[in-house]
Design an enzyme around this catalytic site. Structure first.
Site, PDB file in Angstrom:
ATOM      1  N   ASN A 268       0.832  -1.197   0.000  1.00  0.00           N
ATOM      2  CA  ASN A 268       0.000   0.000   0.000  1.00  0.00           C
ATOM      3  C   ASN A 268       0.865   1.243   0.000  1.00  0.00           C
ATOM      4  O   ASN A 268       1.478   1.600   0.984  1.00  0.00           O
ATOM      5  CB  ASN A 268      -0.933  -0.041   1.195  1.00  0.00           C
ATOM      6  CG  ASN A 268      -1.770  -1.311   1.148  1.00  0.00           C
ATOM      7  OD1 ASN A 268      -2.634  -1.448   0.308  1.00  0.00           O
ATOM      8  ND2 ASN A 268      -1.463  -2.262   2.018  1.00  0.00           N
ATOM      9  N   THR A 269       0.846   1.874  -1.164  1.00  0.00           N
ATOM     10  CA  THR A 269       1.762   2.940  -1.487  1.00  0.00           C
ATOM     11  C   THR A 269       0.997   3.920  -2.354  1.00  0.00           C
ATOM     12  O   THR A 269      -0.174   3.722  -2.631  1.00  0.00           O
ATOM     13  CB  THR A 269       2.975   2.348  -2.258  1.00  0.00           C
ATOM     14  OG1 THR A 269       3.375   1.133  -1.624  1.00  0.00           O
ATOM     15  CG2 THR A 269       4.160   3.276  -2.304  1.00  0.00           C
ATOM     16  N   THR A 270       1.625   4.979  -2.827  1.00  0.00           N
ATOM     17  CA  THR A 270       1.003   5.831  -3.831  1.00  0.00           C
ATOM     18  C   THR A 270       2.067   6.290  -4.796  1.00  0.00           C
ATOM     19  O   THR A 270       3.262   6.245  -4.498  1.00  0.00           O
ATOM     20  CB  THR A 270       0.273   7.027  -3.180  1.00  0.00           C
ATOM     21  OG1 THR A 270      -0.671   7.571  -4.113  1.00  0.00           O
ATOM     22  CG2 THR A 270       1.252   8.111  -2.748  1.00  0.00           C
TER      23      THR A 270
END
Length: 559
Positions: A367-369
């Site tokens: 979970n990153t952006t």
């Protein structure tokens, strides 16, 4: 890329989004309000660096499950003069950390990071020294044109006034509800009445707005030598965490040279260790270059088999040879050499999968952006940032609204390995903010969230564009596959017939809803226009800018 589809498309799919085209700038992020924040900077006269940092601060508000000022990340920047550099703002292990600080529960592939009571995943002991804020502020100070206070205004406004929760954010809250409920501040914010904040509700983050205002006034020192840092270290001391003021004071952003490789006439540039993407994407492309991937057809059993074998080889080498170069000698030249790819390719069996071991000696959360920005002057930023797990360590620093990372999960909890914990060691990452050039000119830039699945997905997008002749939109939305040596994950658009053929070759198939997260990309067209694309796996939105000022000398008069 405007190439034609070269081979048969075995895995058929329909794009769910449309790309955007502009001539004076492009901002693509995984939330429309963050893309709006970045485009506002470009429209106000700022450059791509200003826009990227504004987008990232806005994402800490509207994508709080993915990114925060207490996280870390990597920024790949191409300046208008053509120079490439990578700013490493990855988190580090606290000074009190040790190789045996967790009790590891398994050596099995896919479970090797499991620890007793999930101490490296949830809670204060999972938190590494934050590097995101330092990295963003350094990028802005060195390469931006607008003041930090101006760049922070969109994020402050969103936190103060609130924004409408998307179904994606609401679902993420629901997925993490048991862990969020353990923290009083997060429970109050995201679980009103004990239930996940529903879509279409307004989320206001007053404490966080105040923290952002403090950063706007005093800069990164608010965290690294100020009241926000004091709040963080006090919380750590009271709750069993390891970070102290000495850790914050010691943190430094590192400028690195990108890894470079060549593939079918294109130049491939990506971040170097401790990121695995640049090294291992180049390695895998070198292996695949020995085959006519395009002629095999997208999604064919042969094409998927080759990608899977290349992934297994890369992960086997990665486990022993790629880590923080300050602690481990990383054989970058060997791993990215065409000759080494020839050696590894020679052992690939097209009829059956293999269990691959490392081909050399020893020297994450999903979970990153990602943000991709380009301006009219030629500055381009591809940056991937994260608090690591969904909502990080699921803890919030009281009174500040800041969510903590759980970056300690990226280390190997087993002592004596390349990725083992050591005080001050930078976390290892799969982040892949990639840029690809042709004849010295940018062809495309891309990246995505997704932990261990990031660089394999970035590889597939590059292959989609170069070998399969896909449009940019098709390349980011196309179905993906993934393996690190265990099960071979296939998204649903890969046909059952292909899955059966792969099973016959010895692959253990696992059907999944998605592999990694929302990719976004910018294509640089021959006529000078920019194309932006974002995929269905997140709330990704491209915002294109065209038009401009009036022609010089034009006057408005009334006859």
């Amino acid at each position: 890329m405007n190439a034609q589809l070269r081979g048969p498309r075995v895995a058929n799919f329909t794009c769910e989004k449309l790309s955007a085209t502009g001539s004076r700038g492009m901002v693509v992020t995984n939330h429309p309000l963050a893309s709006a924040a970045g485009s506002h900077m470009l429209l106000a006269g700022g450059n791509a660096i200003d826009a990227a940092i504004a987008s990232l601060f806005a994402l800490t508000v509207v994508e709080p499950m993915m990114v925060g000022v207490l996280g870390g990340g990597v920024a790949h920047i191409r300046l208008a003069d053509g120079r490439h550099l990578v700013l490493d703002g990855l988190s580090t292990a606290p000074g009190k950390a040790s190789a045996d600080m967790y009790e590891a529960l398994s050596h099995e592939v896919g479970k090797a990071r499991d620890t007793r009571d999930r101490e490296n995943l949830v809670g204060p002991k999972a938190v590494a020294v934050p590097g995101a804020l330092a990295g963003w502020c350094e990028a802005l100070a060195r390469f931006g044109t607008l003041p930090l206070a101006d760049v922070l205004q969109p994020a402050i406004r969103l936190a103060e006034r609130g924004f409408v929760v998307s179904p994606y954010l609401s679902d993420c809250i629901a997925d993490c509800a048991p862990d969020l409920a353990r923290d009083p501040g997060l429970a109050e914010l995201f679980l009103p009445g004990g239930k996940a904040l529903p879509a279409d509700e307004r989320l206001v983050q007053g404490d966080y707005a105040a923290s952002l205002r403090l950063i706007a006034e005093t800069g990164p020192s608010a965290l690294y030598d100020g009241p926000l840092g004091a709040a963080l270290t006090s919380f750590m001391a009271a709750s069993g965490g390891l970070i102290d003021q000495a850790d914050l004071a010691a943190f430094k952003v590192i400028e690195r040279e990108p890894v470079r490789g060549r593939y079918r006439g294109f130049e491939i540039l990506g971040p170097p260790p401790p990121s695995s993407s640049g090294v291992h994407i180049v390695q895998m492309l070198n292996i695949l270059e020995g085959y006519d991937i395009g002629a095999l057809g997208f999604g064919s059993s042969d094409a998927v088999h080759l990608v899977a074998e290349a992934l297994k080889i890369a992960f086997a080498d990665r486990a022993v040879a790629t880590a923080d170069p300050a602690f481990v000698k990383v054989p970058v030249e060997r791993l990215t050499a065409k000759a080494y790819a020839d050696e590894r390719r020679a052992d690939i069996d097209m009829t059956h999968t293999k269990a691959w071991a490392a081909g050399l000696s020893a020297g994450e959360s999903a979970n990153t952006t990602h943000v991709t920005v380009a301006d009219a002057a030629g500055n381009v930023v591809a940056t991937t940032q994260t608090i690591n797990g969904l909502f990080g360590a699921c803890t919030q620093i009281p009174g500040t609204g800041m969510l903590t990372n759980n970056y300690m999960y990226n280390f190997d909890p087993h002592p004596g390995r390349a990725l083992s914990i050591a005080p001050g060691k930078r976390v290892f990452t799969s982040m892949a903010p990639m840029m690809v050039l042709r004849d010295g000119k940018l062809a495309f830039a891309l990246g995505l969230p997704g932990g261990l699945r990031i660089f394999p997905s970035a590889l597939q997008a590059i292959v989609n564009l170069i070998d399969h002749g896909m449009s940019l939109q098709e390349a980011v939305e196309a179905p993906r596959v993934w393996t690190e040596g265990g099960a071979l994950e296939l998204e649903s658009a890969i046909p059952d017939s292909v899955a059966s053929e792969l099973t016959a070759r010895g692959h253990q198939i696992a059907r999944v809803q998605r592999v990694a997260g929302g990719m976004n990309a910018i294509g640089f067209n021959s006529d000078g226009t920019l194309t932006g694309a974002a995929c269905w796996r997140a709330d990704g939105t491209p915002v294109a800018i065209s038009g401009g000022l009036a022609r010089a000398g034009v006057r408005f008069t009334i006859a």
